[in-house]
Design a protein around this motif. Structure first.
Motif, PDB file in Angstrom:
ATOM      1  N   ALA A  66       0.830  -1.210   0.000  1.00 44.90           N
ATOM      2  CA  ALA A  66       0.000   0.000   0.000  1.00 44.90           C
ATOM      3  C   ALA A  66       0.860   1.254   0.000  1.00 44.90           C
ATOM      4  N   VAL A  67       1.952   1.240   0.766  1.00 39.18           N
ATOM      5  CA  VAL A  67       2.834   2.406   0.809  1.00 39.18           C
ATOM      6  C   VAL A  67       3.478   2.635  -0.555  1.00 39.18           C
ATOM      7  N   PHE A  68       3.918   1.552  -1.217  1.00 39.81           N
ATOM      8  CA  PHE A  68       4.494   1.719  -2.549  1.00 39.81           C
ATOM      9  C   PHE A  68       3.447   2.228  -3.533  1.00 39.81           C
ATOM     10  N   ALA A  69       2.228   1.693  -3.468  1.00 40.42           N
ATOM     11  CA  ALA A  69       1.178   2.148  -4.389  1.00 40.42           C
ATOM     12  C   ALA A  69       0.897   3.632  -4.198  1.00 40.42           C
ATOM     13  N   ASP A  70       0.876   4.090  -2.955  1.00 45.78           N
ATOM     14  CA  ASP A  70       0.683   5.518  -2.689  1.00 45.78           C
ATOM     15  C   ASP A  70       1.829   6.330  -3.294  1.00 45.78           C
ATOM     16  N   PHE A  71       3.059   5.857  -3.085  1.00 44.51           N
ATOM     17  CA  PHE A  71       4.244   6.541  -3.619  1.00 44.51           C
ATOM     18  C   PHE A  71       4.190   6.602  -5.143  1.00 44.51           C
ATOM     19  N   GLY A  84      -1.374  -7.736  -6.558  1.00 44.11           N
ATOM     20  CA  GLY A  84      -0.310  -8.236  -7.426  1.00 44.11           C
ATOM     21  C   GLY A  84       1.073  -7.829  -6.991  1.00 44.11           C
ATOM     22  N   ILE A  85       1.244  -7.396  -5.734  1.00 46.19           N
ATOM     23  CA  ILE A  85       2.544  -6.932  -5.238  1.00 46.19           C
ATOM     24  C   ILE A  85       3.105  -7.954  -4.254  1.00 46.19           C
ATOM     25  N   ARG A  86       4.333  -8.393  -4.500  1.00 42.75           N
ATOM     26  CA  ARG A  86       5.015  -9.337  -3.624  1.00 42.75           C
ATOM     27  C   ARG A  86       6.387  -8.763  -3.255  1.00 42.75           C
ATOM     28  N   THR A  87       6.991  -9.281  -2.188  1.00 40.74           N
ATOM     29  CA  THR A  87       8.344  -8.861  -1.826  1.00 40.74           C
ATOM     30  C   THR A  87       9.316 -10.020  -1.984  1.00 40.74           C
ATOM     31  N   THR A  88      10.594  -9.661  -2.114  1.00 37.52           N
ATOM     32  CA  THR A  88      11.687 -10.624  -2.116  1.00 37.52           C
ATOM     33  C   THR A  88      12.947  -9.901  -1.667  1.00 37.52           C
ATOM     34  N   THR A  89      14.085 -10.560  -1.778  1.00 31.40           N
ATOM     35  CA  THR A  89      15.313  -9.982  -1.231  1.00 31.40           C
ATOM     36  C   THR A  89      15.808  -8.780  -2.026  1.00 31.40           C
ATOM     37  N   ALA A 243      12.891  -6.027  -1.988  1.00 32.93           N
ATOM     38  CA  ALA A 243      12.483  -5.577  -3.317  1.00 32.93           C
ATOM     39  C   ALA A 243      11.030  -5.957  -3.554  1.00 32.93           C
ATOM     40  N   LEU A 244      10.474  -5.408  -4.622  1.00 30.27           N
ATOM     41  CA  LEU A 244       9.079  -5.639  -4.970  1.00 30.27           C
ATOM     42  C   LEU A 244       8.968  -6.275  -6.346  1.00 30.27           C
ATOM     43  N   MET A 245       8.034  -7.213  -6.467  1.00 33.84           N
ATOM     44  CA  MET A 245       7.611  -7.767  -7.760  1.00 33.84           C
ATOM     45  C   MET A 245       6.147  -7.396  -7.932  1.00 33.84           C
ATOM     46  N   ILE A 246       5.808  -6.851  -9.096  1.00 26.81           N
ATOM     47  CA  ILE A 246       4.468  -6.312  -9.306  1.00 26.81           C
ATOM     48  C   ILE A 246       3.908  -6.864 -10.609  1.00 26.81           C
ATOM     49  N   ALA A 247       2.698  -7.389 -10.543  1.00 29.17           N
ATOM     50  CA  ALA A 247       2.058  -7.943 -11.736  1.00 29.17           C
ATOM     51  C   ALA A 247       0.551  -7.762 -11.629  1.00 29.17           C
ATOM     52  N   GLU A 248      -0.097  -7.886 -12.765  1.00 27.46           N
ATOM     53  CA  GLU A 248      -1.551  -7.894 -12.815  1.00 27.46           C
ATOM     54  C   GLU A 248      -1.993  -9.153 -13.550  1.00 27.46           C
ATOM     55  N   SER A 249      -3.252  -9.499 -13.405  1.00 23.78           N
ATOM     56  CA  SER A 249      -3.769 -10.701 -14.048  1.00 23.78           C
ATOM     57  C   SER A 249      -3.577 -10.608 -15.566  1.00 23.78           C
ATOM     58  N   THR A 251      -0.535 -12.296 -15.376  1.00 21.35           N
ATOM     59  CA  THR A 251       0.860 -12.579 -15.035  1.00 21.35           C
ATOM     60  C   THR A 251       1.097 -12.677 -13.534  1.00 21.35           C
ATOM     61  N   VAL A 252       0.136 -12.245 -12.718  1.00 27.28           N
ATOM     62  CA  VAL A 252       0.302 -12.413 -11.274  1.00 27.28           C
ATOM     63  C   VAL A 252       0.426 -13.887 -10.919  1.00 27.28           C
ATOM     64  N   ALA A 253      -0.062 -14.762 -11.805  1.00 25.60           N
ATOM     65  CA  ALA A 253       0.071 -16.205 -11.571  1.00 25.60           C
ATOM     66  C   ALA A 253       1.529 -16.635 -11.522  1.00 25.60           C
ATOM     67  N   LEU A 254       2.401 -15.929 -12.249  1.00 26.72           N
ATOM     68  CA  LEU A 254       3.831 -16.240 -12.198  1.00 26.72           C
ATOM     69  C   LEU A 254       4.387 -16.005 -10.799  1.00 26.72           C
ATOM     70  N   LEU A 255       3.947 -14.939 -10.154  1.00 23.76           N
ATOM     71  CA  LEU A 255       4.413 -14.639  -8.805  1.00 23.76           C
ATOM     72  C   LEU A 255       3.856 -15.654  -7.805  1.00 23.76           C
ATOM     73  N   ASP A 256       2.614 -16.031  -7.999  1.00 26.20           N
ATOM     74  CA  ASP A 256       1.999 -16.986  -7.080  1.00 26.20           C
ATOM     75  C   ASP A 256       2.634 -18.371  -7.186  1.00 26.20           C
ATOM     76  N   ALA A 257       3.216 -18.681  -8.338  1.00 27.21           N
ATOM     77  CA  ALA A 257       3.824 -19.998  -8.546  1.00 27.21           C
ATOM     78  C   ALA A 257       5.215 -20.117  -7.920  1.00 27.21           C
ATOM     79  N   MET A 258       5.780 -19.009  -7.461  1.00 25.14           N
ATOM     80  CA  MET A 258       7.125 -19.042  -6.890  1.00 25.14           C
ATOM     81  C   MET A 258       7.127 -19.738  -5.535  1.00 25.14           C
ATOM     82  N   SER A 259       8.276 -20.265  -5.178  1.00 21.83           N
ATOM     83  CA  SER A 259       8.455 -20.881  -3.865  1.00 21.83           C
ATOM     84  C   SER A 259       8.150 -19.875  -2.755  1.00 21.83           C
TER      85      SER A 259
END
Length: 383
Positions: A66-71, A84-89, A243-249, A251-259
């Protein structure tokens, strides 16, 4: 807010690669770290978290989406969907893990040299093959470069399954125009290719410039794109690993498929620092951008007076300067001579691909005194 680089004696107490790679007599203007002190809001939050011994595992992205979306909405007029926003290293992991979901081993992935050197490593790590479609010389563009849209389309038609887009483009500070992005997205849709847009330098778009996030450009971009980004470049947080990974339908399925581990490895301190920086420290960020733009202007003045044969176009984003040193007659690797004789560390242009022969990248996020000393040292060895 006025943002200034710290004194050299203070900077040399840092233990990052920028300050440990070379001996003290070398001015380090190579790796993309800033010489500015941390922003006050995020610094305060980090101290609070450490005082609370809050050093465990990340449970969720918390407020960061939410903070990134506001920014993003304030800075670029784009509000990504929170779902569609996920975090990683870091962005490196984000790129590799997204590629692993999007391609099969041996598939081609387009890059556009001269470009951030680890892009080649990311493609290899994901088991893919690099397809280099170099940027075009474009004298009419502010940076002197442009995407080779026809060449990229041919690479897609020939079987490349993904593309790494550097936007803004490192090492040039090039902001890709919206027309080019729209054409790229249409090409990706036509050939069913995924575009991974690395937008890590976007928070550092210079005053007066317009940045258009790739996913905001069209339905084709949203359907065939994933954005990877971070607060790390804008707020000098590379060591905090968030970091952030951002996708919309769809392609958000690619993020959901990650470990599960891709997200779980996010640093809890990096998460809190990113939230605080993006939410509370825009005044500091604007001050840092103003300092960078002042350095970019100073570099132009110094080069005109002391190295008039060097080519330079000020970046439109970020704190990296791309120097054309071919006219100095120092061969394909002028950065090596500059390191050996002038004791100034730059990044060799060839690290960015074959089009970088005769070039070098310089870090502008330093004090005026350090920048002046560096150019004067290079001037003393010039023909």
């Amino acid at each position: 807010m006025n943002v200034e680089a710290e004194p050299l004696e203070t900077l040399r107490r840092r233990t990052s690669v920028k300050w440990t790679e070379y001996p003290p007599e070398v001015l380090p203007l190579f790796v993309a770290e800033m010489d500015y002190p941390l922003a006050p809001g995020l610094s305060r939050v980090l101290h609070e978290r450490i005082a609370a011994s809050d050093s465990g595992y990340v449970g969720s992205p918390g407020e960061l989406p939410a903070v990134f979306a506001d920014f993003a909405e304030r800075r670029w007029g784009w509000r990504p969907a929170l779902g569609g926003i996920r975090t990683t290293t870091d962005v490196s992991v984000a790129i590799v893990e997204t590629l692993r979901q999007a391609i099969r081993p041996g598939d081609g992935v387009v890059i556009t040299s001269p470009v951030y050197p680890p892009f080649v490593d990311f493609v290899n790590e994901a088991g893919a093959v690099v397809v280099d479609v170099p940027l075009l010389d474009a004298a009419d563009r502010p940076s002197g470069y442009a995407l080779d849209l026809s060449g990229i389309d041919r690479a897609f038609a020939a079987g490349a399954r993904a593309m790494l887009l550097c936007h803004p483009h490192n090492p040039l500070g090039l902001i890709h125009p919206s027309d080019d992005l729209e054409a790229l997205a249409a090409s990706a849709a036509r050939h069913d290719v995924l575009v991974i847009s690395d937008e890590i330098h976007a928070p550092l778009v210079h005053a007066g410039e317009t940045f258009t996030p790739f996913l905001s450009i069209s339905d084709a971009a949203r359907t065939h794109g994933v954005t990877v980004t971070s607060a790390s470049k804008g707020f000098n947080l590379a060591g905090f690993k968030c970091a952030l990974m951002i996708a919309e339908s769809p392609t958000v399925a690619l993020l959901d498929a990650m470990s599960f581990e891709v997200g779980a490895r996010t640093s809890i301190l990096g998460l809190h620092a990113s939230i605080a920086g993006l939410r509370d420290d825009e005044e500091w960020l604007d001050g840092a951008i103003a300092a960078i733009q002042a350095s970019a202007e100073l570099l132009g003045t110094l080069l005109a007076a002391k190295l008039p044969d060097a080519g330079y176009r000020p970046p439109r984003a970020g704190f990296l300067a791309w120097l054309d040193l071919r006219a100095l007659g120092w061969g394909d690797a002028p950065a090596q001579r500059i390191l050996d004789e002038a004791k100034v560390a730059l990044v060799p242009g060839l690290d960015f691909g074959a089009p970088g022969a005769g070039f070098a990248r310089l870090n502008l996020a330093c004090s005026p005194e350090v920048l002046t000393e560096a150019i004067e040292a290079i001037e003393r060895i010039a023909p």
